[in-house]
Design an enzyme around this catalytic site. Sequence first.
Site, PDB file in Angstrom:
ATOM      1  N   LYS A   1     -11.584  -2.865  19.037  1.00 21.59           N
ATOM      2  CA  LYS A   1     -10.240  -3.386  19.359  1.00 21.59           C
ATOM      3  C   LYS A   1      -9.871  -3.141  20.827  1.00 21.59           C
ATOM      4  CE  LYS A   1      -8.639  -2.985  14.587  1.00 21.59           C
ATOM      5  NZ  LYS A   1      -7.542  -3.228  13.663  1.00 21.59           N
TER       6      LYS A   1
ATOM      7  N   ASP B   1      -4.558  -6.502   5.102  1.00 19.48           N
ATOM      8  CA  ASP B   1      -5.570  -7.331   5.750  1.00 19.48           C
ATOM      9  C   ASP B   1      -5.542  -8.769   5.227  1.00 19.48           C
ATOM     10  OD1 ASP B   1      -6.534  -5.403   7.466  1.00 19.48           O
ATOM     11  OD2 ASP B   1      -7.838  -4.525   5.951  1.00 19.48           O
TER      12      ASP B   1
ATOM     13  N   ASN C   1       0.845  -1.196   0.000  1.00 15.50           N
ATOM     14  CA  ASN C   1       0.000   0.000   0.000  1.00 15.50           C
ATOM     15  C   ASN C   1       0.877   1.241   0.000  1.00 15.50           C
ATOM     16  OD1 ASN C   1       0.525   0.811   2.848  1.00 15.50           O
ATOM     17  ND2 ASN C   1      -0.383  -1.186   3.220  1.00 15.50           N
TER      18      ASN C   1
ATOM     19  N   LYS D   1       8.639 -16.419 -10.960  1.00 17.66           N
ATOM     20  CA  LYS D   1       7.843 -15.342 -11.542  1.00 17.66           C
ATOM     21  C   LYS D   1       6.706 -15.954 -12.382  1.00 17.66           C
ATOM     22  CE  LYS D   1       8.422 -11.324 -14.434  1.00 17.66           C
ATOM     23  NZ  LYS D   1       9.138 -10.849 -15.609  1.00 17.66           N
TER      24      LYS D   1
ATOM     25  N   PRO E   1      -3.499 -11.955  10.482  1.00 15.44           N
ATOM     26  CA  PRO E   1      -3.886 -11.707  11.877  1.00 15.44           C
ATOM     27  C   PRO E   1      -4.014 -10.204  12.123  1.00 15.44           C
ATOM     28  CG  PRO E   1      -1.575 -12.386  11.698  1.00 15.44           C
ATOM     29  CD  PRO E   1      -2.165 -12.534  10.338  1.00 15.44           C
ATOM     30  N   ASP E   2      -4.945  -9.821  12.984  1.00 13.93           N
ATOM     31  CA  ASP E   2      -5.033  -8.410  13.377  1.00 13.93           C
ATOM     32  C   ASP E   2      -4.079  -8.233  14.563  1.00 13.93           C
ATOM     33  OD1 ASP E   2      -5.698  -5.932  14.579  1.00 13.93           O
ATOM     34  OD2 ASP E   2      -7.596  -5.950  13.489  1.00 13.93           O
ATOM     35  N   ILE E   3      -2.919  -7.627  14.282  1.00 14.72           N
ATOM     36  CA  ILE E   3      -1.835  -7.562  15.277  1.00 14.72           C
ATOM     37  C   ILE E   3      -2.276  -6.751  16.493  1.00 14.72           C
ATOM     38  CG2 ILE E   3       0.567  -6.874  15.656  1.00 14.72           C
ATOM     39  CD1 ILE E   3       0.931  -7.124  12.566  1.00 14.72           C
TER      40      ILE E   3
HETATM   41  N1  CTP Z   1      -3.874  -3.305  12.307  1.00 18.03           N
HETATM   42  C1  CTP Z   1      -3.106  -4.378  12.729  1.00 18.03           C
HETATM   43  N2  CTP Z   1      -3.155  -5.558  12.056  1.00 18.03           N
HETATM   44  C2  CTP Z   1      -3.935  -5.692  10.973  1.00 18.03           C
HETATM   45  C3  CTP Z   1      -4.722  -4.585  10.522  1.00 18.03           C
HETATM   46  C4  CTP Z   1      -4.659  -3.410  11.212  1.00 18.03           C
HETATM   47  O1  CTP Z   1      -2.387  -4.258  13.721  1.00 18.03           O
HETATM   48  N3  CTP Z   1      -3.966  -6.844  10.323  1.00 18.03           N
HETATM   49  C5  CTP Z   1      -3.831  -2.043  13.086  1.00 18.03           C
HETATM   50  C6  CTP Z   1      -3.254  -0.865  12.359  1.00 18.03           C
HETATM   51  O2  CTP Z   1      -1.859  -0.732  12.599  1.00 18.03           O
HETATM   52  C7  CTP Z   1      -4.036   0.303  12.961  1.00 18.03           C
HETATM   53  C8  CTP Z   1      -5.382  -0.299  13.302  1.00 18.03           C
HETATM   54  O3  CTP Z   1      -5.162  -1.707  13.377  1.00 18.03           O
HETATM   55  O4  CTP Z   1      -3.469   0.735  14.170  1.00 18.03           O
HETATM   56  C9  CTP Z   1      -6.457  -0.006  12.322  1.00 18.03           C
HETATM   57  O5  CTP Z   1      -6.046  -0.363  11.026  1.00 18.03           O
HETATM   58  P1  CTP Z   1      -7.007  -0.188   9.773  1.00 18.03           P
HETATM   59  O6  CTP Z   1      -6.361  -0.795   8.577  1.00 18.03           O
HETATM   60  O7  CTP Z   1      -7.471   1.245   9.690  1.00 18.03           O
HETATM   61  O8  CTP Z   1      -8.272  -0.989  10.226  1.00 18.03           O
HETATM   62  P2  CTP Z   1      -8.704  -2.459  10.052  1.00 18.03           P
HETATM   63  O9  CTP Z   1      -8.852  -3.021  11.425  1.00 18.03           O
HETATM   64  O10 CTP Z   1      -7.847  -3.218   9.099  1.00 18.03           O
HETATM   65  O11 CTP Z   1     -10.155  -2.226   9.446  1.00 18.03           O
HETATM   66  P3  CTP Z   1     -10.575  -1.747   7.949  1.00 18.03           P
HETATM   67  O12 CTP Z   1      -9.396  -2.021   7.034  1.00 18.03           O
HETATM   68  O13 CTP Z   1     -11.753  -2.582   7.671  1.00 18.03           O
HETATM   69  O14 CTP Z   1     -10.903  -0.279   8.076  1.00 18.03           O
END
Ligand code: CTP
Length: 401
Positions: free
Chosen positions: A341, A279, A210, A289, A305-307
């Site tokens: 969260k 995500d 990104n 390749k 995983p959502d860290i």
């Molecule tokens: N974050 C994380 N791990 C992930 C996704 C997000 O730790 N896999 C953390 C980001 O560093 C940030 C917060 O969660 O501090 C929110 O990230 P954001 O991308 O805005 O939100 P998401 O929870 O991914 O929700 P969405 O993309 O649906 O808005």
Amino acid sequence: MADIARKKVVLGVTGGIAAYKAADLVRELLRNGIEVQVVMTEAARGLVAPATFQALSGKPVFTDMWDARAADNMAHIELSRGKDAIVVAPATAGFIAKLANGLADDLLSSLCLARECPLILAPAMNRQMWDNPATRRNIDQLLRDGAAILGPASGDQACGEVGMGRMLEAREIAEAVTTFLAPKSLRGARVLITAGPTFEAIDAVRGITNQSSGKMGYAAARAALEAGARVILISGPTSLAAPAGVQRVDVVSARDMFNAVKKHVVNADIFISVAAVADYHVVNPSRQKIKKTASRLKLDLAPNPDILAWVASRPRPPFCVGFAAESEHLHRYAEAKRRSKKLPLLAANLAPQAIGSDDNELTLFDDQGAHKLPRALKEVIARQLVAHIAKLYGTKKTRKL
Ligand code: CTP
């Protein structure tokens, strides 16, 4: 809100070739919100015109002990009163010798002797002068007297030689002075920060990433360091340099970042999750390749995983700070994210305005509501964020006792 702004320094410029770098130093200090009063020695005036410093600092430049513009004709005392430090950059071997012996035969050396504030020196000289036993003695003496010495660095010198004695770059000096002057609101706290984008491989050369530049996360790391914290920065791929003193851990994918966070979070008091974490990742990326064909290509994506959510749901979590970049409904989405969260604090901005840019406009969401920070450079915003974190973190600690 505790802030570096409104700190004031005297910048003493002595007669070394590096005096030209002091012009940049004025700009860097001002950029960090520090007010600068320039005082030049006679020799420095021969190298750079006072008008340059006057234009950059927005204040008249002083050289003369008996300058009638100072109150009671006491420039040698007045100019350092109410200042937070005297910074001498460049400090020549001759000027250092004067200071080490307490000589006061011009305005700058008199100000140094009569000061009530800390003294910070950035030496600049030929390598043989730096290695000379007399200079070594003088530097040791000044360190014993409590002066802070920044550098010098090694490298090409104005005389054509290569070696130790080059003045640090303006940005490095400004960074050190800013750190020195910043309120130590996070003294001793261990802060873990994630920054930058992640990169999810598709094949041997391609991937999904990104537009995050990492600037906000790096600025948060610098601000936490300035506030006296011990900082570990877990960084996705960026071209940025970590501030000296920050322990940097490089990662590529979201799962690498998760592993690094798991390892380091155990000892963290505060976790600031600035990274733009992908995500999803590609299931079974190709080792080679992928070749172009006429048919459509489908990628199989699995969630990462959502860290932050994982850290915040630990039994004894650190103080967790989340970030959110939203394209609409900032307040509604940010507050929902903070609650889902379970975060005490979330900093949100509108994307894509902030991505890659040097400035930012953040709104902080906590249990008390929303606090909008005015648009400013990411470094300035990061200091305000750290001050807010320090306030909430301090309250949380006090409540625990
Ligand atoms: N974050 C994380 N791990 C992930 C996704 C997000 O730790 N896999 C953390 C980001 O560093 C940030 C917060 O969660 O501090 C929110 O990230 P954001 O991308 O805005 O939100 P998401 O929870 O991914 O929700 P969405 O993309 O649906 O808005």
